[in-house]
Design a protein around this motif. Structure first.
Motif, PDB file in Angstrom:
ATOM      1  N   ARG A   1       0.850  -1.192   0.000  1.00  0.00           N
ATOM      2  CA  ARG A   1       0.000   0.000   0.000  1.00  0.00           C
ATOM      3  C   ARG A   1       0.882   1.237   0.000  1.00  0.00           C
ATOM      4  N   LEU A   2       0.317   2.328  -0.454  1.00  0.00           N
ATOM      5  CA  LEU A   2       1.049   3.588  -0.501  1.00  0.00           C
ATOM      6  C   LEU A   2       0.543   4.502   0.607  1.00  0.00           C
ATOM      7  N   SER A   3       1.461   5.183   1.268  1.00  0.00           N
ATOM      8  CA  SER A   3       1.072   6.045   2.388  1.00  0.00           C
ATOM      9  C   SER A   3       0.288   7.272   1.933  1.00  0.00           C
ATOM     10  N   ASN A   4       0.362   7.619   0.661  1.00  0.00           N
ATOM     11  CA  ASN A   4      -0.358   8.802   0.184  1.00  0.00           C
ATOM     12  C   ASN A   4      -1.790   8.492  -0.254  1.00  0.00           C
ATOM     13  N   LYS A   5      -2.226   7.243  -0.112  1.00  0.00           N
ATOM     14  CA  LYS A   5      -3.602   6.847  -0.453  1.00  0.00           C
ATOM     15  C   LYS A   5      -4.424   6.761   0.826  1.00  0.00           C
ATOM     16  N   PRO A   6      -5.720   7.067   0.736  1.00  0.00           N
ATOM     17  CA  PRO A   6      -6.577   6.898   1.924  1.00  0.00           C
ATOM     18  C   PRO A   6      -6.549   5.435   2.368  1.00  0.00           C
ATOM     19  N   ASP A   7      -6.516   5.247   3.679  1.00  0.00           N
ATOM     20  CA  ASP A   7      -6.397   3.913   4.246  1.00  0.00           C
ATOM     21  C   ASP A   7      -7.731   3.192   4.270  1.00  0.00           C
ATOM     22  N   PHE A   8      -7.715   1.889   3.989  1.00  0.00           N
ATOM     23  CA  PHE A   8      -8.879   1.056   4.254  1.00  0.00           C
ATOM     24  C   PHE A   8      -9.034   0.957   5.759  1.00  0.00           C
TER      25      PHE A   8
ATOM     26  N   VAL B   1      -6.350  -5.460  14.996  1.00  0.00           N
ATOM     27  CA  VAL B   1      -6.465  -6.194  16.263  1.00  0.00           C
ATOM     28  C   VAL B   1      -6.906  -7.624  15.989  1.00  0.00           C
ATOM     29  N   GLY B   2      -6.699  -8.492  16.946  1.00  0.00           N
ATOM     30  CA  GLY B   2      -7.156  -9.870  16.825  1.00  0.00           C
ATOM     31  C   GLY B   2      -6.197 -10.736  16.048  1.00  0.00           C
ATOM     32  N   PRO B   3      -6.583 -11.985  15.849  1.00  0.00           N
ATOM     33  CA  PRO B   3      -5.706 -12.955  15.187  1.00  0.00           C
ATOM     34  C   PRO B   3      -5.313 -12.566  13.763  1.00  0.00           C
ATOM     35  N   ALA B   4      -6.224 -11.962  13.018  1.00  0.00           N
ATOM     36  CA  ALA B   4      -5.908 -11.599  11.631  1.00  0.00           C
ATOM     37  C   ALA B   4      -4.768 -10.594  11.567  1.00  0.00           C
ATOM     38  N   ALA B   5      -4.722  -9.674  12.519  1.00  0.00           N
ATOM     39  CA  ALA B   5      -3.714  -8.622  12.503  1.00  0.00           C
ATOM     40  C   ALA B   5      -2.308  -9.168  12.707  1.00  0.00           C
ATOM     41  N   THR B   6      -2.165 -10.267  13.419  1.00  0.00           N
ATOM     42  CA  THR B   6      -0.833 -10.804  13.685  1.00  0.00           C
ATOM     43  C   THR B   6      -0.261 -11.554  12.491  1.00  0.00           C
ATOM     44  N   SER B   7      -1.058 -11.757  11.477  1.00  0.00           N
ATOM     45  CA  SER B   7      -0.564 -12.482  10.311  1.00  0.00           C
ATOM     46  C   SER B   7      -0.600 -11.634   9.041  1.00  0.00           C
ATOM     47  N   VAL B   8      -0.561 -10.308   9.216  1.00  0.00           N
ATOM     48  CA  VAL B   8      -0.584  -9.382   8.088  1.00  0.00           C
ATOM     49  C   VAL B   8       0.692  -8.549   8.113  1.00  0.00           C
ATOM     50  N   ALA B   9       1.322  -8.411   6.946  1.00  0.00           N
ATOM     51  CA  ALA B   9       2.511  -7.577   6.821  1.00  0.00           C
ATOM     52  C   ALA B   9       2.269  -6.538   5.737  1.00  0.00           C
ATOM     53  N   PHE B  10       2.468  -5.261   6.092  1.00  0.00           N
ATOM     54  CA  PHE B  10       2.287  -4.158   5.156  1.00  0.00           C
ATOM     55  C   PHE B  10       3.633  -3.731   4.594  1.00  0.00           C
ATOM     56  N   MET B  11       3.663  -3.435   3.292  1.00  0.00           N
ATOM     57  CA  MET B  11       4.852  -2.957   2.616  1.00  0.00           C
ATOM     58  C   MET B  11       4.528  -1.676   1.855  1.00  0.00           C
ATOM     59  N   GLU B  12       5.520  -0.845   1.649  1.00  0.00           N
ATOM     60  CA  GLU B  12       5.308   0.447   1.003  1.00  0.00           C
ATOM     61  C   GLU B  12       5.595   0.453  -0.488  1.00  0.00           C
ATOM     62  N   SER B  13       5.999  -0.663  -1.069  1.00  0.00           N
ATOM     63  CA  SER B  13       6.273  -0.656  -2.502  1.00  0.00           C
ATOM     64  C   SER B  13       6.112  -2.057  -3.086  1.00  0.00           C
ATOM     65  N   MET B  14       5.933  -2.101  -4.379  1.00  0.00           N
ATOM     66  CA  MET B  14       5.832  -3.368  -5.088  1.00  0.00           C
ATOM     67  C   MET B  14       7.170  -4.117  -5.066  1.00  0.00           C
ATOM     68  N   THR B  15       8.259  -3.384  -5.107  1.00  0.00           N
ATOM     69  CA  THR B  15       9.569  -4.021  -5.074  1.00  0.00           C
ATOM     70  C   THR B  15       9.768  -4.778  -3.776  1.00  0.00           C
ATOM     71  N   VAL B  16       9.443  -4.140  -2.665  1.00  0.00           N
ATOM     72  CA  VAL B  16       9.570  -4.790  -1.361  1.00  0.00           C
ATOM     73  C   VAL B  16       8.621  -5.982  -1.283  1.00  0.00           C
ATOM     74  N   LEU B  17       7.408  -5.818  -1.773  1.00  0.00           N
ATOM     75  CA  LEU B  17       6.433  -6.907  -1.770  1.00  0.00           C
ATOM     76  C   LEU B  17       6.958  -8.110  -2.544  1.00  0.00           C
ATOM     77  N   ARG B  18       7.497  -7.863  -3.709  1.00  0.00           N
ATOM     78  CA  ARG B  18       8.007  -8.948  -4.549  1.00  0.00           C
ATOM     79  C   ARG B  18       9.103  -9.729  -3.820  1.00  0.00           C
TER      80      ARG B  18
END
Length: 135
Positions: free
Chosen positions: A13-20, A25-42
């Motif tokens: 996700r990009l920091s300059n876009k409105p956030d979803f 919180v909860g179990p789902a949050a502990t298994s999510v990783a956010f990245m700031e670019s497609m390169t890092v994601l790849r």
């Protein structure tokens, strides 16, 4: 061999876009990783699946890429990865790549309410519960 039992979600996700309304919180949050670019994601996806052995269940691109970058990502997916890849566009619509029979991948075009349903079903966002529908 998998060294984790929990499925991981990688989100670019990009920091300059409105956030979803991401569920932090909860179990789902502990298994999510956010990245700031497609390169890092790849690089994170390849390392998580092939080197670390994490069970990556889905990759979300939250308005952080165009169609060409999305297709480029699909071409470098590790063969061990059989999860979903969802591109969310600026207007909320999306394109999903999912595993099909025989190991091939298939593309689906999603309306904004389909994208929202997907996010809610996987408990990635807060708000109304998608499965609380009655007849």
């Amino acid at each position: 061999m998998r060294n984790r039992s929990r499925r991981v979600t990688l989100i670019a996700r990009l920091s300059n876009k409105p956030d979803f309304d991401w569920n932090y919180v909860g179990p789902a949050a502990t298994s999510v990783a956010f990245m700031e670019s497609m390169t890092v994601l790849r690089y994170a996806l390849v390392a998580a699946v092939t080197e670390v052995g994490l069970d990556v269940g889905r990759v979300l691109i939250d308005r952080a890429a165009n169609a060409e970058e999305f297709l480029e990502l699909l071409t470098v997916l590790p063969s061990e990865f059989n999860g979903d890849v969802l591109l969310i566009r600026d207007d909320g619509t999306g394109i999903m790549s999912a595993s099909a029979r025989g190991g091939d991948r298939i593309l689906y075009s999603l309306m904004a309410h389909d994208v929202r349903f997907y996010l809610e079903t996987h408990n990635l966002v807060t708000g109304r519960v998608a499965l609380a529908m009655t007849a």
